[in-house]
Design an enzyme around this catalytic site. Sequence first.
Site, PDB file in Angstrom:
ATOM      1  N   GLU A  30       0.848  -1.209   0.000  1.00 21.77           N
ATOM      2  CA  GLU A  30       0.000   0.000   0.000  1.00 21.77           C
ATOM      3  C   GLU A  30       0.875   1.248   0.000  1.00 21.77           C
ATOM      4  O   GLU A  30       1.848   1.327   0.757  1.00 21.77           O
ATOM      5  CB  GLU A  30      -0.892  -0.037   1.241  1.00 21.77           C
ATOM      6  CG  GLU A  30      -2.273   0.489   1.001  1.00 21.77           C
ATOM      7  CD  GLU A  30      -3.066  -0.371   0.027  1.00 21.77           C
ATOM      8  OE1 GLU A  30      -3.108   0.005  -1.167  1.00 21.77           O
ATOM      9  OE2 GLU A  30      -3.629  -1.386   0.446  1.00 21.77           O
ATOM     10  N   ASP A  33       2.972   2.129  -4.945  1.00 21.81           N
ATOM     11  CA  ASP A  33       2.978   2.218  -6.430  1.00 21.81           C
ATOM     12  C   ASP A  33       3.611   3.511  -6.919  1.00 21.81           C
ATOM     13  O   ASP A  33       4.416   3.505  -7.845  1.00 21.81           O
ATOM     14  CB  ASP A  33       1.588   1.951  -7.044  1.00 21.81           C
ATOM     15  CG  ASP A  33       0.483   2.919  -6.666  1.00 21.81           C
ATOM     16  OD1 ASP A  33       0.677   3.764  -5.754  1.00 21.81           O
ATOM     17  OD2 ASP A  33      -0.600   2.822  -7.282  1.00 21.81           O
ATOM     18  N   GLY A 120     -12.665   2.575  -1.379  1.00 22.44           N
ATOM     19  CA  GLY A 120     -11.313   2.039  -1.516  1.00 22.44           C
ATOM     20  C   GLY A 120     -11.235   0.800  -2.378  1.00 22.44           C
ATOM     21  O   GLY A 120     -10.249   0.074  -2.328  1.00 22.44           O
ATOM     22  N   SER A 122     -11.724   1.053  -5.733  1.00 23.71           N
ATOM     23  CA  SER A 122     -11.369   1.547  -7.072  1.00 23.71           C
ATOM     24  C   SER A 122     -12.505   1.553  -8.075  1.00 23.71           C
ATOM     25  O   SER A 122     -12.351   1.116  -9.224  1.00 23.71           O
ATOM     26  CB  SER A 122     -10.211   0.749  -7.661  1.00 23.71           C
ATOM     27  OG  SER A 122      -9.083   1.018  -6.938  1.00 23.71           O
ATOM     28  N   SER A 123     -13.635   2.067  -7.649  1.00 22.69           N
ATOM     29  CA  SER A 123     -14.714   2.222  -8.623  1.00 22.69           C
ATOM     30  C   SER A 123     -14.274   3.166  -9.735  1.00 22.69           C
ATOM     31  O   SER A 123     -14.656   2.991 -10.892  1.00 22.69           O
ATOM     32  CB  SER A 123     -15.982   2.732  -7.944  1.00 22.69           C
ATOM     33  OG  SER A 123     -15.730   3.955  -7.308  1.00 22.69           O
ATOM     34  N   SER A 124     -13.462   4.159  -9.412  1.00 18.85           N
ATOM     35  CA  SER A 124     -13.079   5.120 -10.458  1.00 18.85           C
ATOM     36  C   SER A 124     -12.220   4.459 -11.528  1.00 18.85           C
ATOM     37  O   SER A 124     -12.423   4.683 -12.723  1.00 18.85           O
ATOM     38  CB  SER A 124     -12.379   6.338  -9.853  1.00 18.85           C
ATOM     39  OG  SER A 124     -11.305   5.931  -9.066  1.00 18.85           O
ATOM     40  N   GLU A 156      -7.122  10.164 -14.831  1.00 21.39           N
ATOM     41  CA  GLU A 156      -7.426  10.431 -13.418  1.00 21.39           C
ATOM     42  C   GLU A 156      -6.490  11.507 -12.853  1.00 21.39           C
ATOM     43  O   GLU A 156      -6.915  12.396 -12.122  1.00 21.39           O
ATOM     44  CB  GLU A 156      -7.328   9.145 -12.588  1.00 21.39           C
ATOM     45  CG  GLU A 156      -7.675   9.381 -11.142  1.00 21.39           C
ATOM     46  CD  GLU A 156      -8.530   8.312 -10.502  1.00 21.39           C
ATOM     47  OE1 GLU A 156      -8.991   7.382 -11.196  1.00 21.39           O
ATOM     48  OE2 GLU A 156      -8.738   8.416  -9.287  1.00 21.39           O
ATOM     49  N   ASP A 168      -4.411   0.647  -9.601  1.00 22.55           N
ATOM     50  CA  ASP A 168      -5.841   0.338  -9.751  1.00 22.55           C
ATOM     51  C   ASP A 168      -6.212   0.108 -11.213  1.00 22.55           C
ATOM     52  O   ASP A 168      -6.891  -0.864 -11.552  1.00 22.55           O
ATOM     53  CB  ASP A 168      -6.686   1.481  -9.177  1.00 22.55           C
ATOM     54  CG  ASP A 168      -6.294   1.836  -7.758  1.00 22.55           C
ATOM     55  OD1 ASP A 168      -5.583   1.034  -7.117  1.00 22.55           O
ATOM     56  OD2 ASP A 168      -6.682   2.920  -7.286  1.00 22.55           O
ATOM     57  N   TYR A 236      -3.387  12.419   0.470  1.00 26.37           N
ATOM     58  CA  TYR A 236      -2.673  11.545  -0.468  1.00 26.37           C
ATOM     59  C   TYR A 236      -1.521  12.314  -1.113  1.00 26.37           C
ATOM     60  O   TYR A 236      -0.387  11.839  -1.177  1.00 26.37           O
ATOM     61  CB  TYR A 236      -3.666  11.055  -1.530  1.00 26.37           C
ATOM     62  CG  TYR A 236      -3.160   9.986  -2.460  1.00 26.37           C
ATOM     63  CD1 TYR A 236      -3.327   8.632  -2.162  1.00 26.37           C
ATOM     64  CD2 TYR A 236      -2.523  10.307  -3.652  1.00 26.37           C
ATOM     65  CE1 TYR A 236      -2.883   7.646  -3.028  1.00 26.37           C
ATOM     66  CE2 TYR A 236      -2.076   9.332  -4.520  1.00 26.37           C
ATOM     67  CZ  TYR A 236      -2.259   7.998  -4.207  1.00 26.37           C
ATOM     68  OH  TYR A 236      -1.813   7.030  -5.069  1.00 26.37           O
TER      69      TYR A 236
HETATM   70  C1  GLA Z   1      -5.204   4.622  -4.272  1.00 23.71           C
HETATM   71  C2  GLA Z   1      -4.446   4.962  -5.543  1.00 23.71           C
HETATM   72  C3  GLA Z   1      -3.426   3.875  -5.883  1.00 23.71           C
HETATM   73  C4  GLA Z   1      -2.539   3.572  -4.672  1.00 23.71           C
HETATM   74  C5  GLA Z   1      -3.381   3.339  -3.414  1.00 23.71           C
HETATM   75  C6  GLA Z   1      -2.550   3.183  -2.173  1.00 23.71           C
HETATM   76  O1  GLA Z   1      -5.989   3.481  -4.480  1.00 23.71           O
HETATM   77  O2  GLA Z   1      -5.344   5.084  -6.626  1.00 23.71           O
HETATM   78  O3  GLA Z   1      -2.651   4.265  -6.991  1.00 23.71           O
HETATM   79  O4  GLA Z   1      -1.596   4.581  -4.464  1.00 23.71           O
HETATM   80  O5  GLA Z   1      -4.292   4.395  -3.203  1.00 23.71           O
HETATM   81  O6  GLA Z   1      -1.793   2.025  -2.233  1.00 23.71           O
END
Ligand code: GLA
Length: 400
Positions: A30, A33, A120, A122-124, A156, A168, A236
């Site tokens: 987590e 990336d 969390g 990742s619908s987007s 995005e 994601d 973030y």
């Molecule tokens: C979100 C971001 C990802 C990643 C995670 C944390 O989902 O879209 O790219 O950075 O947070 O691991």
Amino acid sequence: MDIRQRFVDVFGGEPATVVRAPGRVNLIGEHTDYNDGYVLPIAIDRSVLVAAAPRDDRRVVLFALDFGESVEFSLDDIEHDQARTWSNYQRGVAYFLEERGIELPGLNAVVVGDVPIGSGLSSSAAVEVSMAYTWQVLAGFRLSRVELALLCQRAENEFVGMNCGIMDQFVSALGQRDHALLIDCRSLEYQPVPLPPPLAPPKPALSKVEGLGGTGGAAVVVADTMKRRGLLDSEYNTRRRECEEGVRILQRYLPQVQALRDVSVAQFEAQSSNLKVQKVRQRCRHVIHENERVLKGVAALRAGDLDTFGQLMNQSHVSLRDDYQVSCAELDIMVEAAWKVDGVYGSRMTGAGFGGCTVSLVAEGAIEDFRAQLAAAYEEATGIVPQIYVCRAEDGVSKL
Ligand code: GLA
């Protein structure tokens, strides 16, 4: 729900294609990336569906069933939509496809999803990837799935304005059924890692003391705290900056370092006193150890050692909570409740944090107890009824 029928109801003709793109849950890795590191997500059996047909003109008409709203725009003038912000994902995808010189047809589309928004999962990314792939099916241009994922990430980052990494979109495009994906977020090389079979018979005596054995079946269980993420974008981006700051300082001592991915745990231990700002030191410690946990986790999964994998998940949560500071009370309560249930290998927050979901690895025979005990403990502590689902690892985007 029959999305083809809904398309007919809205637009009066048959769709030319129906596309599905999955959400994701990250098992471990987590906030690594965007530090060029490693991640281990799965594409899940919750997804966004698009039913679409091309038009003769350059207009795009989107009907979002979940919002009961429609949007119309021209491909010749793609602007940010302040009112129907959900459409900025599709607009961004169209914008960057066109920018690549790909001439898109206009289209009519119905969009619907069962990936909970803001949780969390990742619908987007599922919206972006489903839209990009729909256009690919309709227009027939050549882009690899990795290129498609990168384009969606760009949409995005630069159109929606969320500075996410590649995880994601990548797993929504390239996920594989019954496998997690080990992604090297620098080279974009990836390897499917088989998950333990979900339907193996339960072990007779599960006991925490003896360990759970590790070769039986296990399931990936997602628990939604129902706390929708607040502060996400600003926090973030702050974490990203703190990591970059750490890189700048570490480069003075380790000139070959380009990203936190290049720093080993041993190098970090030797240099950490040079990171004078405590927060920067903590952020770096999380990322550097988390990268190592991903690689250890993959080795453990491949060896069928679910006990070790679960311990790494637990360590990941503690590190996200204490060093990276992206957890919240609800996530901590859910994770701590999961740790207490017999038959749980490991549990952690998943995704960016500040709300959303946890992910747990649970022995097959313990799933029903896990659901009941977790829901009861969480509701007792927070007064909120959580949503708990067993997830299956699915393929990435596809045409139905
Ligand atoms: C979100 C971001 C990802 C990643 C995670 C944390 O989902 O879209 O790219 O950075 O947070 O691991």
